[in-house]
Design a protein around this motif. Sequence first.
Motif, PDB file in Angstrom:
ATOM      1  N   ALA A  43      44.468  31.376  34.615  1.00  0.00           N
ATOM      2  CA  ALA A  43      45.432  32.688  34.994  1.00  0.00           C
ATOM      3  C   ALA A  43      44.536  33.866  35.030  1.00  0.00           C
ATOM      4  CB  ALA A  43      46.513  32.790  33.875  1.00  0.00           C
ATOM      5  N   VAL A  44      43.701  33.929  34.249  1.00  0.00           N
ATOM      6  CA  VAL A  44      42.922  35.091  34.405  1.00  0.00           C
ATOM      7  C   VAL A  44      41.764  34.990  35.704  1.00  0.00           C
ATOM      8  CG1 VAL A  44      40.902  36.361  33.317  1.00  0.00           C
ATOM      9  CG2 VAL A  44      42.681  35.645  31.907  1.00  0.00           C
ATOM     10  N   ASP A  45      41.422  33.742  36.005  1.00  0.00           N
ATOM     11  CA  ASP A  45      40.786  33.612  37.423  1.00  0.00           C
ATOM     12  C   ASP A  45      41.778  34.108  38.533  1.00  0.00           C
ATOM     13  OD1 ASP A  45      38.418  32.701  36.102  1.00  0.00           O
ATOM     14  OD2 ASP A  45      38.995  30.799  36.325  1.00  0.00           O
ATOM     15  N   LEU A  46      42.992  33.759  38.511  1.00  0.00           N
ATOM     16  CA  LEU A  46      43.951  34.085  39.336  1.00  0.00           C
ATOM     17  C   LEU A  46      44.104  35.722  39.642  1.00  0.00           C
ATOM     18  CD1 LEU A  46      45.910  33.599  41.725  1.00  0.00           C
ATOM     19  CD2 LEU A  46      47.737  33.213  39.917  1.00  0.00           C
ATOM     20  N   LEU A  47      44.455  36.286  38.477  1.00  0.00           N
ATOM     21  CA  LEU A  47      44.173  37.820  38.550  1.00  0.00           C
ATOM     22  C   LEU A  47      42.842  38.355  38.695  1.00  0.00           C
ATOM     23  CD1 LEU A  47      46.093  38.249  35.000  1.00  0.00           C
ATOM     24  CD2 LEU A  47      46.962  38.393  37.402  1.00  0.00           C
ATOM     25  N   ARG A  48      41.819  37.820  38.483  1.00  0.00           N
ATOM     26  CA  ARG A  48      40.361  38.270  38.993  1.00  0.00           C
ATOM     27  C   ARG A  48      40.496  38.137  40.274  1.00  0.00           C
ATOM     28  NH1 ARG A  48      37.510  35.087  36.314  1.00  0.00           N
ATOM     29  NH2 ARG A  48      37.382  36.316  34.380  1.00  0.00           N
ATOM     30  N   SER A  49      40.913  37.301  40.915  1.00  0.00           N
ATOM     31  CA  SER A  49      40.865  36.917  42.418  1.00  0.00           C
ATOM     32  C   SER A  49      41.668  38.009  43.131  1.00  0.00           C
ATOM     33  CB  SER A  49      41.286  35.674  42.922  1.00  0.00           C
ATOM     34  OG  SER A  49      42.404  35.345  42.814  1.00  0.00           O
ATOM     35  N   GLU A  50      42.805  38.591  42.430  1.00  0.00           N
ATOM     36  CA  GLU A  50      43.655  39.700  43.124  1.00  0.00           C
ATOM     37  C   GLU A  50      42.978  40.789  42.616  1.00  0.00           C
ATOM     38  OE1 GLU A  50      47.430  38.634  41.321  1.00  0.00           O
ATOM     39  OE2 GLU A  50      47.624  36.971  42.128  1.00  0.00           O
ATOM     40  N   GLY A  51      41.834  41.123  42.071  1.00  0.00           N
ATOM     41  CA  GLY A  51      41.497  42.382  41.723  1.00  0.00           C
ATOM     42  C   GLY A  51      41.959  43.209  40.640  1.00  0.00           C
ATOM     43  N   LEU A  52      42.853  42.428  39.941  1.00  0.00           N
ATOM     44  CA  LEU A  52      43.609  43.039  38.730  1.00  0.00           C
ATOM     45  C   LEU A  52      42.796  43.212  37.446  1.00  0.00           C
ATOM     46  CD1 LEU A  52      46.913  41.722  39.259  1.00  0.00           C
ATOM     47  CD2 LEU A  52      46.396  44.179  39.792  1.00  0.00           C
ATOM     48  N   VAL A  53      41.924  42.157  37.251  1.00  0.00           N
ATOM     49  CA  VAL A  53      41.050  42.201  36.125  1.00  0.00           C
ATOM     50  C   VAL A  53      39.465  42.163  36.509  1.00  0.00           C
ATOM     51  CG1 VAL A  53      42.882  41.602  34.443  1.00  0.00           C
ATOM     52  CG2 VAL A  53      41.369  39.676  35.389  1.00  0.00           C
ATOM     53  N   TYR A  54      38.639  42.249  35.592  1.00  0.00           N
ATOM     54  CA  TYR A  54      37.271  42.079  35.930  1.00  0.00           C
ATOM     55  C   TYR A  54      36.653  41.873  34.592  1.00  0.00           C
ATOM     56  CZ  TYR A  54      36.380  46.776  34.206  1.00  0.00           C
ATOM     57  OH  TYR A  54      36.607  48.123  33.282  1.00  0.00           O
ATOM     58  N   SER A  55      35.476  40.744  34.552  1.00  0.00           N
ATOM     59  CA  SER A  55      34.737  40.548  33.413  1.00  0.00           C
ATOM     60  C   SER A  55      33.543  41.083  33.336  1.00  0.00           C
ATOM     61  CB  SER A  55      34.483  39.073  33.534  1.00  0.00           C
ATOM     62  OG  SER A  55      35.847  38.206  33.534  1.00  0.00           O
ATOM     63  N   PHE A  86      38.592  42.910  31.385  1.00  0.00           N
ATOM     64  CA  PHE A  86      39.397  44.417  31.345  1.00  0.00           C
ATOM     65  C   PHE A  86      40.247  44.523  32.478  1.00  0.00           C
ATOM     66  CE2 PHE A  86      35.252  44.502  29.254  1.00  0.00           C
ATOM     67  CZ  PHE A  86      35.516  45.286  28.279  1.00  0.00           C
ATOM     68  N   VAL A  87      41.189  45.315  32.320  1.00  0.00           N
ATOM     69  CA  VAL A  87      42.165  45.713  33.363  1.00  0.00           C
ATOM     70  C   VAL A  87      41.306  46.603  34.437  1.00  0.00           C
ATOM     71  CG1 VAL A  87      44.218  46.791  34.020  1.00  0.00           C
ATOM     72  CG2 VAL A  87      44.171  45.330  31.990  1.00  0.00           C
ATOM     73  N   ALA A  88      41.567  46.177  35.787  1.00  0.00           N
ATOM     74  CA  ALA A  88      40.802  47.080  36.666  1.00  0.00           C
ATOM     75  C   ALA A  88      41.884  48.365  37.070  1.00  0.00           C
ATOM     76  CB  ALA A  88      40.620  46.247  37.817  1.00  0.00           C
ATOM     77  N   ALA A  89      41.184  49.186  37.517  1.00  0.00           N
ATOM     78  CA  ALA A  89      42.075  50.218  38.093  1.00  0.00           C
ATOM     79  C   ALA A  89      42.529  49.942  39.555  1.00  0.00           C
ATOM     80  CB  ALA A  89      41.043  51.557  38.416  1.00  0.00           C
ATOM     81  N   THR A  90      43.836  50.392  39.726  1.00  0.00           N
ATOM     82  CA  THR A  90      44.480  50.085  41.136  1.00  0.00           C
ATOM     83  C   THR A  90      44.257  51.456  41.770  1.00  0.00           C
ATOM     84  OG1 THR A  90      46.542  50.747  40.097  1.00  0.00           O
ATOM     85  CG2 THR A  90      45.827  48.604  40.187  1.00  0.00           C
ATOM     86  N   ASP A  91      44.789  51.402  43.030  1.00  0.00           N
ATOM     87  CA  ASP A  91      44.808  52.629  43.996  1.00  0.00           C
ATOM     88  C   ASP A  91      45.459  53.620  43.300  1.00  0.00           C
ATOM     89  OD1 ASP A  91      43.155  51.433  45.608  1.00  0.00           O
ATOM     90  OD2 ASP A  91      44.864  50.822  47.018  1.00  0.00           O
ATOM     91  N   ASP A  92      46.286  53.623  42.597  1.00  0.00           N
ATOM     92  CA  ASP A  92      47.142  54.870  42.087  1.00  0.00           C
ATOM     93  C   ASP A  92      46.742  54.987  40.615  1.00  0.00           C
ATOM     94  OD1 ASP A  92      48.610  52.308  42.001  1.00  0.00           O
ATOM     95  OD2 ASP A  92      50.111  53.009  41.030  1.00  0.00           O
ATOM     96  N   GLN A  93      45.452  54.345  40.257  1.00  0.00           N
ATOM     97  CA  GLN A  93      45.025  54.779  38.914  1.00  0.00           C
ATOM     98  C   GLN A  93      43.753  55.248  38.859  1.00  0.00           C
ATOM     99  OE1 GLN A  93      45.278  50.926  37.106  1.00  0.00           O
ATOM    100  NE2 GLN A  93      47.157  51.455  35.820  1.00  0.00           N
ATOM    101  N   PRO A  94      43.475  56.174  38.164  1.00  0.00           N
ATOM    102  CA  PRO A  94      41.993  56.911  38.221  1.00  0.00           C
ATOM    103  C   PRO A  94      40.778  55.809  38.078  1.00  0.00           C
ATOM    104  CG  PRO A  94      42.926  57.680  36.133  1.00  0.00           C
ATOM    105  CD  PRO A  94      44.119  56.705  36.954  1.00  0.00           C
ATOM    106  N   ARG A  95      40.047  55.920  38.928  1.00  0.00           N
ATOM    107  CA  ARG A  95      38.793  55.053  38.984  1.00  0.00           C
ATOM    108  C   ARG A  95      37.646  55.371  37.885  1.00  0.00           C
ATOM    109  NH1 ARG A  95      39.519  51.073  42.494  1.00  0.00           N
ATOM    110  NH2 ARG A  95      40.359  51.558  44.260  1.00  0.00           N
ATOM    111  N   GLN A  96      37.949  56.638  37.219  1.00  0.00           N
ATOM    112  CA  GLN A  96      36.982  56.904  36.189  1.00  0.00           C
ATOM    113  C   GLN A  96      36.950  56.008  35.150  1.00  0.00           C
ATOM    114  OE1 GLN A  96      38.771  60.701  34.820  1.00  0.00           O
ATOM    115  NE2 GLN A  96      37.866  61.758  36.578  1.00  0.00           N
ATOM    116  N   LEU A  97      38.044  55.174  34.987  1.00  0.00           N
ATOM    117  CA  LEU A  97      37.803  54.183  33.600  1.00  0.00           C
ATOM    118  C   LEU A  97      36.931  53.051  34.115  1.00  0.00           C
ATOM    119  CD1 LEU A  97      41.863  53.903  33.026  1.00  0.00           C
ATOM    120  CD2 LEU A  97      39.943  54.931  31.602  1.00  0.00           C
ATOM    121  N   ASN A  98      36.942  52.656  35.413  1.00  0.00           N
ATOM    122  CA  ASN A  98      35.827  51.778  35.913  1.00  0.00           C
ATOM    123  C   ASN A  98      34.443  52.478  35.773  1.00  0.00           C
ATOM    124  OD1 ASN A  98      37.442  49.546  36.244  1.00  0.00           O
ATOM    125  ND2 ASN A  98      37.936  50.053  38.288  1.00  0.00           N
TER     126      ASN A  98
END
Length: 115
Positions: free
Chosen positions: A54-66, A73-85
């Motif tokens: 399941a996590v691999d699927l989310l990683r392939s969608e760019g929603l999480v990163y390791s 960790f939860v990745a920033a999306t276009d409508d969230q600040p990239r500062q967290l990354n």
Amino acid sequence: MQVDSDDPRPPYVQVADGLRRAIQSGELAAGTKLPSGRELANQWGVALMTLQKAVDLLRSEGLVYSQQGRGVFVAATDDQPRQLNVRALQEGLDDLRRRLEAVEQRLDTADKRRK
């Protein structure tokens, strides 16, 4: 959060969908560290391999990163600040810097012993 045995979707898809909803709703904000694989597997009532898929699927969608040795960790999306990354990258660099300094100190100590 449990897998529904009557749901025709595979368990890993159900888990990924649940986590995706939590990410998209903001319940899991960008930069948030997910619980360990074992913790999530227990929460969802699935095997660790199912959770990892399941996590691999989310990683392939760019929603999480390791991050090696740190977690997922939860990745920033276009409508969230990239500062967290950026903060996560800075923390990773700081950790690498500390580890490199420790290795250099050990090498210096070993070099002094040989002289």
